[in-house]
Design an enzyme around this catalytic site. Structure first.
Site, short mmCIF file in Angstrom:
data_model
loop_
_atom_site.label_atom_id
_atom_site.label_comp_id
_atom_site.label_asym_id
_atom_site.label_seq_id
_atom_site.Cartn_x
_atom_site.Cartn_y
_atom_site.Cartn_z
CD GLU A 38 7.03 8.49 -41.85
OE1 GLU A 38 7.16 9.30 -40.91
OE2 GLU A 38 7.96 7.81 -42.29
CB CYS A 193 22.59 12.00 -34.00
SG CYS A 193 22.83 13.64 -33.28
CB CYS A 200 30.43 11.63 -31.70
SG CYS A 200 29.11 12.53 -30.85
CB CYS A 203 28.60 10.98 -36.56
SG CYS A 203 27.54 12.20 -37.37
CB CYS A 209 28.99 17.63 -35.38
SG CYS A 209 27.74 17.69 -34.09
#
Length: 348
Positions: A38, A193, A200, A203, A209
């Site tokens: 991370e 995205c 799209c 997605c 959306c």
């Protein structure tokens, strides 16, 4: 099924088929490996991080090993990843974990946030992926997905918009599979995205959306108000002796490239020449091509000056900020990426 539950279900279903399940920190998935990944992934893409991660854990496989490692080793392993404050914070946090938490990462969001380099989103990612705890995240990928899907206007960096996004992220948490949920959000943002040219058509939430339906994917999230990137100049002395060693100088403990080894640096050519005249028994000198290196908040123009020297006029002595290094020694030193590249090109 309400809208939040439906959104979460769709992303998890997509993740099962298309998500990233073979990242090196997922096998095995330990708190230390999750934490390290991370921190490395802050402002750095997965494809870049993977190799660095594997090299890092091979050398420092657990938190105690990191805590007891010399700072130079940590910075050398990080060299090339950039944003070196991350490495210094990682090292400092490991030492604090040895002092305060028995050599382990704490399983508590406030205790995690109290460690250097860990903010609220990183703490949430650690808790959810290491232990399966219910903790939302809000990194750049997640902000982008939420702003587009739910049609949230306003730059996400403002306190009001960020508060709204945190509240929304908390409502989307599933009852189970928290580690997968965290990864699913990041994967959708990183692979579908995307900031430019989002996919799209692939997605899983395209039909709900707001940004896609309204044709506003290029507008959302609202960009930060822009201003020209400042330009800075730095003159660096690449002093090389007859054996091919180069003179390095330790950077100050704070600021850009803090605590890394670099070349002696000056604001202008005149100051550089004066330092050379005082410090070096020098011979031939020539200017090398200018290097341009972009930081997040300014652009640095590096003017390298290659100088062949017989040595220092007074010797290094007790000056811990200076050292001579040959090509074989550079791998063990923490060097800024553009400086390492410069040395690799000009040291025989």
């Amino acid at each position: 099924m309400n809208a939040s539950v439906d959104f979460t279900h769709r992303l998890l279903t997509w993740f099962d088929r298309h998500g990233r399940h073979d990242l090196p920190w997922q096998h095995p998935r330990t708190p230390y490996r999750v934490w390290l990944s991370e921190i490395m992934l802050q402002q750095t893409q997965v494809g870049v991080v993977a190799g660095y991660f594997s090299r890092f854990v091979d050398a420092l496989p657990d938190l105690p090993a990191l805590a007891h490692a010399p700072q130079d080793q940590v910075l050398a392993l990080w060299s090339g990843l950039g944003y070196y404050a991350r490495a210094r914070n990682l090292h400092a946090a490991a030492k604090l974990c040895m002092e305060r938490h028995g050599g382990d990462l704490p399983r508590d969001i406030d205790a995690l946030i109290a460690l250097p380099g860990i903010g609220r989103s990183t703490a949430g990612a650690i808790l959810s992926q290491a232990w399966g705890d219910a903790a939302p995240i809000l990194d750049g990928n997640v902000k982008r997905v939420l702003c587009r899907v739910f049609g949230i206007d306003g730059w996400p960096g403002t306190p009001a918009i960020e508060k709204r996004l945190w509240a929304l992220a908390a409502t989307l948490l599933p009852q189970a599979r928290l580690a997968d949920w965290t990864q699913a959000q990041m994967d959708v943002g990183a692979t579908l995205c995307t900031r430019a040219n989002p996919a799209c058509a692939r997605c899983p939430v395209q039909d709900v959306c707001v940004a896609r339906i309204a044709g506003r994917t290029a507008e959302l999230p609202t960009p930060k108000p822009g201003k020209p990137r400042p330009q800075r100049q730095a003159h660096m002395v690449l002093a090389m002796d007859a054996t091919g060693r180069v003179l390095l100088q330790r950077r100050p403990p704070s600021g850009i490239w803090a605590a890394l080894w670099s070349l002696p640096e000056f604001d202008d050519q005149t100051t550089a020449q004066q330092w050379v005249a005082r410090q070096l028994d020098s011979g031939d000198a020539r200017a090398l091509p200018v290097l341009i290196h972009d930081f997040s908040h300014f652009r640095l123009h590096i003017h390298p000056h290659l100088i062949v020297v017989n040595g220092l006029r007074t010797g290094i002595g007790d000056n811990a900020a200076l050292c001579w290094a040959g090509r074989s020694e550079l791998a063990g030193l923490g060097l800024p990426a553009p400086i390492r590249k410069l040395l690799q090109e000009h040291i025989p």
